[in-house]
Design a protein around this motif. Structure first.
Motif, mmCIF file in Angstrom:
data_model
loop_
_atom_site.group_PDB
_atom_site.id
_atom_site.type_symbol
_atom_site.label_atom_id
_atom_site.label_comp_id
_atom_site.label_asym_id
_atom_site.label_seq_id
_atom_site.Cartn_x
_atom_site.Cartn_y
_atom_site.Cartn_z
ATOM 1 N N ASP A 2 68.012 49.462 10.334
ATOM 2 C CA ASP A 2 66.614 49.662 9.972
ATOM 3 C C ASP A 2 65.905 48.325 9.845
ATOM 4 O OD1 ASP A 2 66.931 52.382 9.907
ATOM 5 O OD2 ASP A 2 67.410 52.451 7.766
ATOM 6 N N ILE A 3 64.676 48.303 10.323
ATOM 7 C CA ILE A 3 63.876 47.089 10.246
ATOM 8 C C ILE A 3 62.954 47.195 9.037
ATOM 9 C CG2 ILE A 3 62.137 45.694 11.421
ATOM 10 C CD1 ILE A 3 63.220 46.782 14.052
ATOM 11 N N PRO A 4 62.917 46.180 8.165
ATOM 12 C CA PRO A 4 62.025 46.221 6.997
ATOM 13 C C PRO A 4 60.579 45.968 7.423
ATOM 14 C CG PRO A 4 63.154 44.117 7.087
ATOM 15 C CD PRO A 4 63.717 44.950 8.221
ATOM 16 N N VAL A 5 59.977 46.980 8.010
ATOM 17 C CA VAL A 5 58.666 46.813 8.634
ATOM 18 C C VAL A 5 57.583 46.416 7.626
ATOM 19 C CG1 VAL A 5 56.853 47.944 9.961
ATOM 20 C CG2 VAL A 5 59.243 48.393 10.509
ATOM 21 N N GLN A 6 57.514 47.111 6.491
ATOM 22 C CA GLN A 6 56.439 46.818 5.532
ATOM 23 C C GLN A 6 56.470 45.382 5.012
ATOM 24 O OE1 GLN A 6 53.696 48.457 4.878
ATOM 25 N NE2 GLN A 6 54.359 49.949 6.404
ATOM 26 N N PRO A 7 57.641 44.858 4.613
ATOM 27 C CA PRO A 7 57.667 43.449 4.194
ATOM 28 C C PRO A 7 57.257 42.497 5.322
ATOM 29 C CG PRO A 7 59.619 44.586 3.404
ATOM 30 C CD PRO A 7 58.928 45.528 4.345
ATOM 31 N N LEU A 8 57.649 42.837 6.548
ATOM 32 C CA LEU A 8 57.266 41.999 7.682
ATOM 33 C C LEU A 8 55.766 42.035 7.915
ATOM 34 C CD1 LEU A 8 60.147 42.811 10.216
ATOM 35 C CD2 LEU A 8 59.738 40.642 9.019
ATOM 36 N N ILE A 9 55.161 43.227 7.790
ATOM 37 C CA ILE A 9 53.714 43.348 7.951
ATOM 38 C C ILE A 9 53.001 42.511 6.891
ATOM 39 C CG2 ILE A 9 51.755 44.922 7.696
ATOM 40 C CD1 ILE A 9 53.426 47.092 9.028
ATOM 41 N N SER A 10 53.486 42.576 5.652
ATOM 42 C CA SER A 10 52.884 41.795 4.565
ATOM 43 C C SER A 10 52.968 40.301 4.852
ATOM 44 C CB SER A 10 53.579 42.113 3.236
ATOM 45 O OG SER A 10 53.420 43.476 2.897
ATOM 46 N N ALA A 11 54.125 39.865 5.340
ATOM 47 C CA ALA A 11 54.309 38.444 5.647
ATOM 48 C C ALA A 11 53.391 38.005 6.779
ATOM 49 C CB ALA A 11 55.772 38.185 6.012
ATOM 50 N N LEU A 12 53.272 38.844 7.815
ATOM 51 C CA LEU A 12 52.409 38.501 8.948
ATOM 52 C C LEU A 12 50.946 38.452 8.531
ATOM 53 C CD1 LEU A 12 54.100 40.626 11.763
ATOM 54 C CD2 LEU A 12 54.166 38.140 11.492
ATOM 55 N N SER A 13 50.556 39.340 7.644
ATOM 56 C CA SER A 13 49.165 39.344 7.164
ATOM 57 C C SER A 13 48.858 38.064 6.393
ATOM 58 C CB SER A 13 48.918 40.571 6.283
ATOM 59 O OG SER A 13 49.038 41.765 7.037
ATOM 60 N N ILE A 14 49.824 37.604 5.610
ATOM 61 C CA ILE A 14 49.636 36.356 4.859
ATOM 62 C C ILE A 14 49.479 35.187 5.825
ATOM 63 C CG2 ILE A 14 50.777 34.693 3.327
ATOM 64 C CD1 ILE A 14 52.040 37.141 1.899
#
Length: 200
Positions: A2-14
């Motif tokens: 599984d890919i931790p998509v939500q944490p990655l999205i948060s990091a990319l937004s930052i």
């Protein structure tokens, strides 16, 4: 895995908010490629929605990209047809396009919904070939709506909503009305918000 998509999205937004848009976009595109390969339509929609909030982009090009990517998830054929029915190819604000997309994703068989014209309903079928949703409304069972119209007009009904409770447990609601009408009033206000006494 599984890919931790939500944490990655948060990091990319930052990263994007730090004016490093090209870096964020490049990383997002790599994530998108993996999600397309995995057929993870829902997570892919989440990544694109996050990207829609980044300011440094060509909106017309981005809209076309959303249609292309989301329509290309062949492992999720039913969902992939949604992308052409939520307004990406129009002047509807991107925020509203993604709201409509989320609505369609939630309108699965058994989902409870409400329409201003037809009232309370239960989703019976989602037909990706004809791109229509069949809903049993109280006023008109077996009513069909196009994906585009359903996405625009239908409101999802939560399980704690008055209409949902009446549908799931009519006998229990009847007892509650007879024995604890004040509780019914509280449920109604929680479901509909402040309202007039005659309407209540």
């Amino acid at each position: 895995p599984d890919i931790p998509v939500q944490p990655l999205i948060s990091a990319l937004s930052i990263i994007a908010e730090s004016a490093c848009y090209e870096v964020a976009a490049g990383c997002a595109e790599m994530l998108q490629d993996v999600l397309v390969k995995n057929g993870d339509f829902d997570s892919l929609a989440g990544v694109l929605e996050a990207r829609s909030q980044w300011s440094d982009k060509d909106e017309k090009k981005f809209r076309a990209l959303c249609i292309k990517i989301l329509s290309g998830v062949t492992q999720a054929r039913e969902k992939s047809t949604f992308a052409k029915n939520v307004g990406f190819d129009s002047d509807i604000p991107l925020e509203e396009c993604f709201r409509r997309l989320r609505a369609l994703l939630a309108l699965i068989p058994g989902a409870l919904c409400h329409d201003k014209t037809w009232g309370f309903g239960v989703v019976k079928d989602v037909d990706d070939f004809y791109q229509k949703i069949t809903i049993d409304f109280n006023r008109i069972p077996g009513h069909q709506m196009s994906f585009a119209y359903a996405a625009e007009t239908l409101e999802l009904v939560s399980e704690d909503h008055l209409m949902a409770r009446q549908y799931r447990d009519p006998e229990g609601m009847a007892r509650l009305i007879a024995e604890k009408p004040d509780e019914v009033v509280k449920i109604a206000l929680a479901s509909y918000g402040p309202t007039s006494v005659p309407l209540l």
